[in-house]
Each structure stands twice: as C-alpha cells, then as structure tokens.
Design a protein around this motif. Structure first.
Motif, short mmCIF file in Angstrom:
data_model
loop_
_atom_site.label_atom_id
_atom_site.label_comp_id
_atom_site.label_asym_id
_atom_site.label_seq_id
_atom_site.Cartn_x
_atom_site.Cartn_y
_atom_site.Cartn_z
N LYS A 107 -93.56 -19.97 42.46
CA LYS A 107 -94.51 -21.34 42.45
C LYS A 107 -94.18 -21.65 44.09
CE LYS A 107 -96.51 -20.73 38.64
NZ LYS A 107 -97.87 -20.38 39.03
N GLU A 108 -92.83 -21.72 44.46
CA GLU A 108 -92.44 -22.54 45.67
C GLU A 108 -91.58 -21.54 46.39
OE1 GLU A 108 -92.37 -27.05 46.03
OE2 GLU A 108 -91.38 -26.42 44.20
N PHE A 109 -91.41 -21.55 47.93
CA PHE A 109 -90.55 -20.66 48.50
C PHE A 109 -90.22 -21.43 49.90
CE2 PHE A 109 -89.74 -17.45 51.72
CZ PHE A 109 -88.62 -16.82 51.35
N LYS A 110 -89.25 -21.74 50.09
CA LYS A 110 -88.77 -22.21 51.59
C LYS A 110 -87.63 -21.56 52.09
CE LYS A 110 -87.33 -26.53 53.84
NZ LYS A 110 -86.82 -27.98 53.76
N ILE A 111 -87.77 -21.39 53.47
CA ILE A 111 -86.77 -20.49 54.11
C ILE A 111 -86.51 -21.19 55.55
CG2 ILE A 111 -88.51 -18.84 55.34
CD1 ILE A 111 -86.28 -16.67 55.02
N THR A 112 -85.31 -21.26 56.13
CA THR A 112 -84.93 -21.67 57.60
C THR A 112 -84.60 -20.58 58.17
OG1 THR A 112 -84.33 -23.88 56.37
CG2 THR A 112 -83.64 -23.29 58.62
N GLY A 113 -85.04 -20.21 59.42
CA GLY A 113 -84.75 -19.11 60.10
C GLY A 113 -83.60 -19.43 61.08
N ASP A 114 -83.08 -18.39 61.53
CA ASP A 114 -81.88 -18.70 62.51
C ASP A 114 -82.17 -19.50 63.85
OD1 ASP A 114 -80.32 -16.91 60.83
OD2 ASP A 114 -80.75 -15.31 62.03
N ASP A 115 -83.39 -19.52 64.06
CA ASP A 115 -84.18 -20.21 65.41
C ASP A 115 -84.48 -21.70 64.95
OD1 ASP A 115 -86.29 -19.64 64.15
OD2 ASP A 115 -87.46 -19.16 65.86
N GLY A 116 -84.19 -22.15 63.92
CA GLY A 116 -84.43 -23.38 63.25
C GLY A 116 -85.84 -23.63 62.79
N THR A 117 -86.70 -22.41 62.74
CA THR A 117 -87.95 -22.57 62.07
C THR A 117 -87.80 -22.80 60.66
OG1 THR A 117 -88.61 -21.20 63.94
CG2 THR A 117 -90.20 -21.41 61.87
N ASP A 118 -88.65 -23.78 60.01
CA ASP A 118 -88.67 -23.73 58.58
C ASP A 118 -89.95 -23.54 58.07
OD1 ASP A 118 -86.91 -27.03 58.63
OD2 ASP A 118 -86.23 -25.12 58.12
N ILE A 119 -89.98 -22.54 57.11
CA ILE A 119 -91.17 -21.99 56.50
C ILE A 119 -91.21 -22.34 55.00
CG2 ILE A 119 -92.68 -20.02 55.97
CD1 ILE A 119 -91.40 -18.63 58.47
N TYR A 120 -92.49 -22.81 54.62
CA TYR A 120 -92.39 -23.39 53.26
C TYR A 120 -93.72 -22.83 52.57
CZ TYR A 120 -93.19 -26.67 49.21
OH TYR A 120 -93.39 -27.07 47.97
N PHE A 121 -93.84 -22.12 51.52
CA PHE A 121 -95.04 -21.92 50.67
C PHE A 121 -94.92 -22.49 49.50
CE2 PHE A 121 -93.68 -17.87 53.11
CZ PHE A 121 -94.70 -17.92 54.18
N SER A 122 -96.18 -22.74 48.98
CA SER A 122 -96.51 -23.32 47.74
C SER A 122 -97.54 -22.97 46.78
CB SER A 122 -96.19 -24.89 47.74
OG SER A 122 -96.51 -25.32 46.36
N LYS A 123 -97.49 -22.78 45.75
CA LYS A 123 -98.80 -22.37 44.85
C LYS A 123 -99.14 -23.50 43.93
CE LYS A 123 -97.90 -17.39 44.79
NZ LYS A 123 -97.45 -16.21 43.97
N LEU A 124 -98.13 -24.77 44.01
CA LEU A 124 -98.42 -25.82 43.27
C LEU A 124 -99.86 -26.79 43.79
CD1 LEU A 124 -94.81 -27.33 43.29
CD2 LEU A 124 -96.10 -25.74 41.46
N GLU A 125 -100.54 -27.25 42.75
CA GLU A 125 -101.59 -27.70 42.98
C GLU A 125 -101.51 -29.06 43.88
OE1 GLU A 125 -105.13 -29.96 40.45
OE2 GLU A 125 -104.18 -28.07 39.54
N HIS A 126 -100.33 -29.59 43.51
CA HIS A 126 -100.27 -30.82 44.57
C HIS A 126 -98.95 -30.92 45.38
CE1 HIS A 126 -103.39 -33.09 42.38
NE2 HIS A 126 -103.04 -32.67 41.28
N ALA A 127 -98.98 -29.88 46.18
CA ALA A 127 -97.88 -29.49 47.00
C ALA A 127 -97.83 -30.53 48.28
CB ALA A 127 -98.02 -28.15 47.34
#
Length: 146
Positions: free
Chosen positions: A19-39
């Motif tokens: 339902k949710e996924f967050k990752i922080t890259g080595d270069d400081g890039t943050d990526i966040y995915f969500s399938k939640l309706e009220h994300a």
C-alpha cells in the motif's frame, strides 16, 4: 537514481500488494509511492511534469472559511470512528461536538488513542474514512465553530 530506475520501481510497486513504499537514495533523493486513498501529498523531486502539476496547484486560490476549523490527527495511525465495530460512531456529519469531546480513535502500535475536539461546533465534513491510515496533522473532520 535515474528515470529508468524510478519507472522500474513504479512498475513493480503497481504490481505488488504493498500500500505504501518509501526509499531514500544514496544521493539524498526521497521517493514515496502510495495506493492509499488519502495519502499525504509530498514533493521530493522536481522535473518538468512535476513543475506543471505544482503550477496548477499553486494557481488555485485558497478559500478558507472564517469560522471553520479542522480536527486533525495528533499522531500517525489507523483512524476508527467507533469504539468497536458493533458500537455506534462517536460523531456523524451534522452532529454538534463540544470542546474536549472524543470524536474518533487512532490505533498506533496496538494502542488506542482518543482524538478529542479542540473546539465546539457542528461537524460539517468527514475528511478521512474509517480504517484509513492518517498522518500526523492530517485533517479528519471539518467543524463549523459556534
């Protein structure tokens, strides 16, 4: 991370049951995915497609109501509008609420926390749904103050 890596992550996330996924890259890039309706809306990276979306959002005028306030989540967790599934909800849209009155509960780490109204008034809108994951300071109800 390059664009191809991000597209690959998006494709795998879409096909997964997460339902949710967050990752922080080595270069400081943050990526966040969500399938939640009220994300929550989070802007991490800027590219041309995001700039277009941000400009559209920025041009929409805010229309705050003078006597409207929000009951917000005091912590991250799952919101429930009744003490148990077989019991009635604490408050419905249209109900009057007093300052300090319990309007819902949030379950966080198997602990049930009551959410109390910071103001008195009439509930005009329920923003979150029962069983939704809410973030800190995310609106749950809108209240027309007395």
């Amino acid at each position: 991370m390059d664009e191809r890596d991000i597209e690959n992550l998006m494709d795998k996330f879409d096909k997964s049951s997460m339902k949710e996924f967050k990752i922080t890259g080595d270069d400081g890039t943050d990526i966040y995915f969500s399938k939640l309706e009220h994300a929550p809306v989070q802007n991490f990276a800027s590219n041309t497609s995001n700039d277009v979306n941000n400009n559209e959002t920025a041009t929409k005028p805010a229309t705050p109501k003078s006597s409207a306030s929000k009951i917000k989540a005091p912590l991250v967790g799952i919101v429930y509008f009744s003490p148990s599934p077989e019991k009635p909800v604490y408050k419905n849209v249209g109900d009057h609420v007093k300052k300090g009155e319990t309007v819902c509960v949030i379950e966080a780490m198997k602990v049930i926390n009551e959410v109390k109204s910071p103001t008195s008034g009439t509930i005009t809108k329920q923003v979150a749904d029962n069983g939704d994951m809410v973030e800190y300071d995310q609106p749950i109800f809108e209240v027309e103050e007395d």
